[in-house]
Motif scaffolding. Sequence first.
Motif, PDB file in Angstrom:
ATOM      1  N   ALA A  11       0.831  -1.203   0.000  1.00 53.29           N
ATOM      2  CA  ALA A  11       0.000   0.000   0.000  1.00 53.29           C
ATOM      3  C   ALA A  11       0.867   1.255   0.000  1.00 53.29           C
ATOM      4  O   ALA A  11       0.564   2.230  -0.690  1.00 53.29           O
ATOM      5  CB  ALA A  11      -0.943   0.004   1.199  1.00 53.29           C
ATOM      6  N   VAL A  12       1.961   1.227   0.763  1.00 50.50           N
ATOM      7  CA  VAL A  12       2.887   2.365   0.798  1.00 50.50           C
ATOM      8  C   VAL A  12       3.518   2.560  -0.575  1.00 50.50           C
ATOM      9  O   VAL A  12       3.616   3.689  -1.078  1.00 50.50           O
ATOM     10  CB  VAL A  12       3.965   2.186   1.888  1.00 50.50           C
ATOM     11  CG1 VAL A  12       5.052   3.239   1.757  1.00 50.50           C
ATOM     12  CG2 VAL A  12       3.339   2.234   3.271  1.00 50.50           C
ATOM     13  N   GLU A  13       3.944   1.472  -1.209  1.00 50.86           N
ATOM     14  CA  GLU A  13       4.553   1.564  -2.537  1.00 50.86           C
ATOM     15  C   GLU A  13       3.570   2.108  -3.570  1.00 50.86           C
ATOM     16  O   GLU A  13       3.936   2.920  -4.412  1.00 50.86           O
ATOM     17  CB  GLU A  13       5.085   0.190  -2.990  1.00 50.86           C
ATOM     18  CG  GLU A  13       6.366  -0.220  -2.304  1.00 50.86           C
ATOM     19  CD  GLU A  13       7.504   0.764  -2.509  1.00 50.86           C
ATOM     20  OE1 GLU A  13       7.730   1.234  -3.662  1.00 50.86           O
ATOM     21  OE2 GLU A  13       8.174   1.087  -1.511  1.00 50.86           O
ATOM     22  N   ALA A  14       2.324   1.679  -3.479  1.00 50.24           N
ATOM     23  CA  ALA A  14       1.298   2.168  -4.418  1.00 50.24           C
ATOM     24  C   ALA A  14       1.056   3.664  -4.199  1.00 50.24           C
ATOM     25  O   ALA A  14       0.962   4.435  -5.162  1.00 50.24           O
ATOM     26  CB  ALA A  14       0.007   1.382  -4.247  1.00 50.24           C
ATOM     27  N   ALA A  15       0.964   4.086  -2.946  1.00 49.45           N
ATOM     28  CA  ALA A  15       0.763   5.504  -2.634  1.00 49.45           C
ATOM     29  C   ALA A  15       1.975   6.324  -3.071  1.00 49.45           C
ATOM     30  O   ALA A  15       1.827   7.429  -3.608  1.00 49.45           O
ATOM     31  CB  ALA A  15       0.505   5.692  -1.142  1.00 49.45           C
ATOM     32  N   TYR A  16       3.150   5.782  -2.855  1.00 51.95           N
ATOM     33  CA  TYR A  16       4.395   6.450  -3.250  1.00 51.95           C
ATOM     34  C   TYR A  16       4.413   6.661  -4.772  1.00 51.95           C
ATOM     35  O   TYR A  16       4.714   7.760  -5.256  1.00 51.95           O
ATOM     36  CB  TYR A  16       5.592   5.608  -2.803  1.00 51.95           C
ATOM     37  CG  TYR A  16       6.930   6.161  -3.194  1.00 51.95           C
ATOM     38  CD1 TYR A  16       7.563   7.120  -2.410  1.00 51.95           C
ATOM     39  CD2 TYR A  16       7.590   5.717  -4.335  1.00 51.95           C
ATOM     40  CE1 TYR A  16       8.805   7.628  -2.756  1.00 51.95           C
ATOM     41  CE2 TYR A  16       8.828   6.218  -4.694  1.00 51.95           C
ATOM     42  CZ  TYR A  16       9.436   7.170  -3.909  1.00 51.95           C
ATOM     43  OH  TYR A  16      10.657   7.668  -4.256  1.00 51.95           O
ATOM     44  N   ALA A  17       4.090   5.619  -5.532  1.00 53.53           N
ATOM     45  CA  ALA A  17       4.087   5.714  -6.998  1.00 53.53           C
ATOM     46  C   ALA A  17       3.055   6.744  -7.469  1.00 53.53           C
ATOM     47  O   ALA A  17       3.335   7.547  -8.365  1.00 53.53           O
ATOM     48  CB  ALA A  17       3.805   4.345  -7.607  1.00 53.53           C
ATOM     49  N   GLN A  18       1.882   6.737  -6.857  1.00 55.34           N
ATOM     50  CA  GLN A  18       0.836   7.697  -7.231  1.00 55.34           C
ATOM     51  C   GLN A  18       1.289   9.124  -6.925  1.00 55.34           C
ATOM     52  O   GLN A  18       1.096  10.031  -7.735  1.00 55.34           O
ATOM     53  CB  GLN A  18      -0.455   7.392  -6.484  1.00 55.34           C
ATOM     54  CG  GLN A  18      -1.594   8.324  -6.828  1.00 55.34           C
ATOM     55  CD  GLN A  18      -2.142   8.075  -8.217  1.00 55.34           C
ATOM     56  OE1 GLN A  18      -2.588   6.986  -8.508  1.00 55.34           O
ATOM     57  NE2 GLN A  18      -2.100   9.077  -9.065  1.00 55.34           N
ATOM     58  N   ALA A  19       1.890   9.327  -5.773  1.00 54.91           N
ATOM     59  CA  ALA A  19       2.355  10.660  -5.384  1.00 54.91           C
ATOM     60  C   ALA A  19       3.455  11.144  -6.327  1.00 54.91           C
ATOM     61  O   ALA A  19       3.482  12.323  -6.704  1.00 54.91           O
ATOM     62  CB  ALA A  19       2.845  10.648  -3.943  1.00 54.91           C
ATOM     63  N   LEU A  20       4.341  10.246  -6.718  1.00 55.48           N
ATOM     64  CA  LEU A  20       5.395  10.630  -7.673  1.00 55.48           C
ATOM     65  C   LEU A  20       4.795  11.069  -8.999  1.00 55.48           C
ATOM     66  O   LEU A  20       5.246  12.052  -9.602  1.00 55.48           O
ATOM     67  CB  LEU A  20       6.352   9.464  -7.904  1.00 55.48           C
ATOM     68  CG  LEU A  20       7.579   9.412  -7.025  1.00 55.48           C
ATOM     69  CD1 LEU A  20       8.424   8.186  -7.362  1.00 55.48           C
ATOM     70  CD2 LEU A  20       8.410  10.662  -7.111  1.00 55.48           C
ATOM     71  N   LYS A  21       3.777  10.366  -9.459  1.00 62.24           N
ATOM     72  CA  LYS A  21       3.111  10.753 -10.711  1.00 62.24           C
ATOM     73  C   LYS A  21       2.524  12.158 -10.600  1.00 62.24           C
ATOM     74  O   LYS A  21       2.598  12.946 -11.539  1.00 62.24           O
ATOM     75  CB  LYS A  21       1.996   9.762 -11.055  1.00 62.24           C
ATOM     76  CG  LYS A  21       2.487   8.443 -11.571  1.00 62.24           C
ATOM     77  CD  LYS A  21       1.319   7.524 -11.881  1.00 62.24           C
ATOM     78  CE  LYS A  21       1.792   6.158 -12.307  1.00 62.24           C
ATOM     79  NZ  LYS A  21       0.669   5.237 -12.552  1.00 62.24           N
ATOM     80  N   LEU A  22       1.945  12.460  -9.452  1.00 60.88           N
ATOM     81  CA  LEU A  22       1.376  13.794  -9.245  1.00 60.88           C
ATOM     82  C   LEU A  22       2.475  14.860  -9.195  1.00 60.88           C
ATOM     83  O   LEU A  22       2.311  15.958  -9.732  1.00 60.88           O
ATOM     84  CB  LEU A  22       0.550  13.820  -7.963  1.00 60.88           C
ATOM     85  CG  LEU A  22      -0.740  12.992  -7.988  1.00 60.88           C
ATOM     86  CD1 LEU A  22      -1.319  12.853  -6.584  1.00 60.88           C
ATOM     87  CD2 LEU A  22      -1.752  13.616  -8.927  1.00 60.88           C
ATOM     88  N   LEU A  23       3.579  14.527  -8.546  1.00 60.81           N
ATOM     89  CA  LEU A  23       4.674  15.500  -8.406  1.00 60.81           C
ATOM     90  C   LEU A  23       5.410  15.748  -9.719  1.00 60.81           C
ATOM     91  O   LEU A  23       6.023  16.800  -9.891  1.00 60.81           O
ATOM     92  CB  LEU A  23       5.662  15.035  -7.336  1.00 60.81           C
ATOM     93  CG  LEU A  23       5.191  15.207  -5.906  1.00 60.81           C
ATOM     94  CD1 LEU A  23       6.116  14.469  -4.941  1.00 60.81           C
ATOM     95  CD2 LEU A  23       5.107  16.682  -5.543  1.00 60.81           C
TER      96      LEU A  23
END
Length: 163
Positions: A11-23
């Motif tokens: 879940a952390v990895e998925a959130a991390y990947a999503q946040a990177l896409k936004l950034l």
Amino acid sequence: MDEREGQFDEAVEAAYAQALKLLVRREHSRRELARKLVERDHPRPAADAALDRLEAEGAQSDQRFAEEYARARFAKGYGPRRVEAELREHGIGPEGMAHAALERGEERSLAAAQLAKRFGDAPPADARERAKRTRYLQQRGFDPEVCARLLRDAGNPEEEAGF
């Protein structure tokens, strides 16, 4: 590692990947990213862990967001009071605001440019016109003192240097 820890790490990895896409698209404040991750069904603890990691890596910075956001808003002709209010809405505290501040002379120059853009270079004809221009500047986020002095000095160019 048990199954629950594995699920949390995923879940952390998925959130991390999503946040990177936004950034990648643009800077975001931590509060803004957290809200967007939760809206995209990432659990809050996983989103917080991902944001901590991004912050530690330097990929997300509220200070950098505040500087970039303020620069863009000032370029669009908004004053410091409005920009500070908008930054507070994005979750930026006083320490981030310090990096997004204008000097007093810069505020006056920006206000004068906005006034000229909207109303031209002619000084206000009467008190009603002066009030209209003052409201315009204050709604854009300029300090009332700067507005008053700028409009008072509009017809006296020799006094402008004394601000």
